[in-house]
Write a protein that holds these residues in place. Structure first.
Motif, PDB file in Angstrom:
ATOM      1  N   GLU A  18       0.829  -1.208   0.000  1.00  0.00           N
ATOM      2  CA  GLU A  18       0.000   0.000   0.000  1.00  0.00           C
ATOM      3  C   GLU A  18       0.860   1.254   0.000  1.00  0.00           C
ATOM      4  OE1 GLU A  18      -1.912   3.462   1.407  1.00  0.00           O
ATOM      5  OE2 GLU A  18      -0.490   2.362   2.650  1.00  0.00           O
ATOM      6  N   ARG A  74      -6.491   0.427  -2.942  1.00  0.00           N
ATOM      7  CA  ARG A  74      -7.538   1.241  -2.324  1.00  0.00           C
ATOM      8  C   ARG A  74      -8.330   0.413  -1.306  1.00  0.00           C
ATOM      9  NH1 ARG A  74      -7.736   3.589  -7.595  1.00  0.00           N
ATOM     10  NH2 ARG A  74      -9.296   2.072  -8.286  1.00  0.00           N
ATOM     11  N   ASP A  75      -8.627  -0.835  -1.667  1.00  0.00           N
ATOM     12  CA  ASP A  75      -9.335  -1.707  -0.729  1.00  0.00           C
ATOM     13  C   ASP A  75      -8.465  -2.039   0.473  1.00  0.00           C
ATOM     14  OD1 ASP A  75     -11.604  -1.772  -2.307  1.00  0.00           O
ATOM     15  OD2 ASP A  75     -10.998  -3.581  -3.379  1.00  0.00           O
ATOM     16  N   ARG A  77      -6.075  -0.212   1.704  1.00  0.00           N
ATOM     17  CA  ARG A  77      -5.956   0.990   2.540  1.00  0.00           C
ATOM     18  C   ARG A  77      -7.145   1.099   3.489  1.00  0.00           C
ATOM     19  NH1 ARG A  77      -5.567   4.735  -1.436  1.00  0.00           N
ATOM     20  NH2 ARG A  77      -3.481   3.898  -1.750  1.00  0.00           N
ATOM     21  N   LYS A  78      -8.347   0.811   2.971  1.00  0.00           N
ATOM     22  CA  LYS A  78      -9.535   0.852   3.821  1.00  0.00           C
ATOM     23  C   LYS A  78      -9.453  -0.202   4.924  1.00  0.00           C
ATOM     24  CE  LYS A  78     -12.539   2.415   0.039  1.00  0.00           C
ATOM     25  NZ  LYS A  78     -13.654   2.013  -0.873  1.00  0.00           N
ATOM     26  N   ALA A  79      -8.970  -1.405   4.546  1.00  0.00           N
ATOM     27  CA  ALA A  79      -8.877  -2.481   5.532  1.00  0.00           C
ATOM     28  C   ALA A  79      -7.852  -2.156   6.618  1.00  0.00           C
ATOM     29  CB  ALA A  79      -8.513  -3.795   4.834  1.00  0.00           C
ATOM     30  N   ASP A  81      -6.938   0.807   7.540  1.00  0.00           N
ATOM     31  CA  ASP A  81      -7.493   1.893   8.348  1.00  0.00           C
ATOM     32  C   ASP A  81      -8.499   1.349   9.354  1.00  0.00           C
ATOM     33  OD1 ASP A  81      -8.018   4.795   8.887  1.00  0.00           O
ATOM     34  OD2 ASP A  81     -10.001   4.231   8.173  1.00  0.00           O
ATOM     35  N   LEU A  82      -9.311   0.385   8.914  1.00  0.00           N
ATOM     36  CA  LEU A  82     -10.298  -0.223   9.813  1.00  0.00           C
ATOM     37  C   LEU A  82      -9.610  -0.954  10.960  1.00  0.00           C
ATOM     38  CD1 LEU A  82     -13.282  -0.821  10.343  1.00  0.00           C
ATOM     39  CD2 LEU A  82     -13.056  -2.852   8.899  1.00  0.00           C
ATOM     40  N   LYS A 141     -20.201  -0.764   3.248  1.00  0.00           N
ATOM     41  CA  LYS A 141     -19.536   0.434   2.741  1.00  0.00           C
ATOM     42  C   LYS A 141     -19.529   1.567   3.764  1.00  0.00           C
ATOM     43  CE  LYS A 141     -20.456  -0.440  -2.165  1.00  0.00           C
ATOM     44  NZ  LYS A 141     -21.129   0.052  -3.396  1.00  0.00           N
ATOM     45  N   GLY A 143     -19.787   1.305   7.205  1.00  0.00           N
ATOM     46  CA  GLY A 143     -19.064   1.023   8.439  1.00  0.00           C
ATOM     47  C   GLY A 143     -19.896   1.086   9.706  1.00  0.00           C
TER      48      GLY A 143
END
Length: 297
Positions: A18, A74-75, A77-79, A81-82, A141, A143
């Protein structure tokens, strides 16, 4: 069923990948991660080998991500961050858990918020984070762990628990109510409308054996502004009983001619089926079931 192990790479591989995609170079990624360029390159190669997919083109000693890699990053990065936010929440609240709840704005401020202190006192380890949503959304999407929904039990791929049915009360500023003694007389007054209840007045007049008038009044997108307009004499409001109680008790609104009627929907707590056993959600569900028991009898 859990995916095969090779499709769940370690966070060290994913963080390196990432960072390269986001910063544009192994050198920048290495500085950010406090690693050497060689270490970052090896981590990226290991990820490609594990996934069996080439994620970068090697051009003049540079790694250029493919279009597929950019979408994947991008996916990821979201994971990441979560995971980071979940870890922060755990550290801040190690004795309980966090529930992200989407609420309808006026329902949240007028019905739920005054009751929440009692829930939190009973469950001191639970933290509730609240956001506002007016319409159904994709839980994955957005959260959120749960939502308050008005309508029917039709939220896709979600569990439902009915809180209570909506009962509608016709009310207006006391000065506007004077001299109105029968339901038919409301037809000559401005009838305030809500976007999410377009047929509410039709239902009210039908329940009183009357044809609904063609002429209506102002249109609002939220109950909060509609209530204020009614208080200041702009027209007759058709409000859920729980929203009208305080204003009627304080004399700012008065019941006008006619009986209360059952609305076209109910209030529900909804949640993604996969999260049904999330401990803070289980606690909230049990508390709401008990708190609303008397309203459904």
């Amino acid at each position: 069923m859990a995916p095969p192990r090779r499709f769940v790479p370690s966070t060290s591989l994913l963080r390196a990948f990432e960072a390269v995609c986001r910063t544009g170079s192994t050198a920048a990624a290495a500085r950010e991660l406090a690693l050497t360029q060689g270490a970052v390159s090896r981590l990226v190669q290991t990820l490609e080998g594990q996934l069996g997919v080439a994620l970068f083109r090697r051009e003049r000693r540079r790694l250029v991500p493919t279009d597929a890699a950019l979408a994947y990053s991008r996916d990821i990065r979201k994971a990441l961050d979560l995971i980071g936010r979940a870890s922060v929440q755990l550290r801040a609240n190690p004795g309980g858990g966090t529930l992200s709840l989407a609420i309808l704005p006026t329902f949240g401020t007028r019905w739920l918020a005054p009751r929440l202190p009692r829930f939190l006192a009973m469950h001191p380890g639970v933290t509730i984070n609240i956001g506002t949503r007016l319409r159904p959304f994709d839980f994955a999407k957005e959260g959120f762990d749960a939502a308050i929904h008005f309508g029917t039990d039709d939220w896709p791929e979600a569990g439902h628990m009915k809180l209570f049915d909506e009962v509608l009360v016709a009310c207006a500023a006391p000065d506007l109510c004077r001299g109105v003694t029968a339901p038919a007389e409301l037809a000559r007054l401005p009838l305030l409308q809500l976007e999410s209840r377009p047929t509410a007045w039709d239902l009210w007049f039908r329940q009183h054996g009357l044809a609904a008038p063609a002429a209506r009044g102002m249109l609002f997108d939220q109950f909060a502004t509609l209530i204020q307009a009614a208080i200041h004499g702009a027209g007759v409001a058709l409000l859920p009983a729980f929203l009208a109680e305080a204003e009627i008790a304080e004399g700012r609104l008065a019941r006008i001619a006619g009986e209360d009627v059952r609305g076209l929907g109910s209030y529900y707590l909804v949640w993604p089926e996969a999260e049904a056993q999330h401990p803070p959600l289980v606690a909230l569900r049990g508390w709401l079931a008990q708190d609303c028991a008397d309203l459904n009898h």
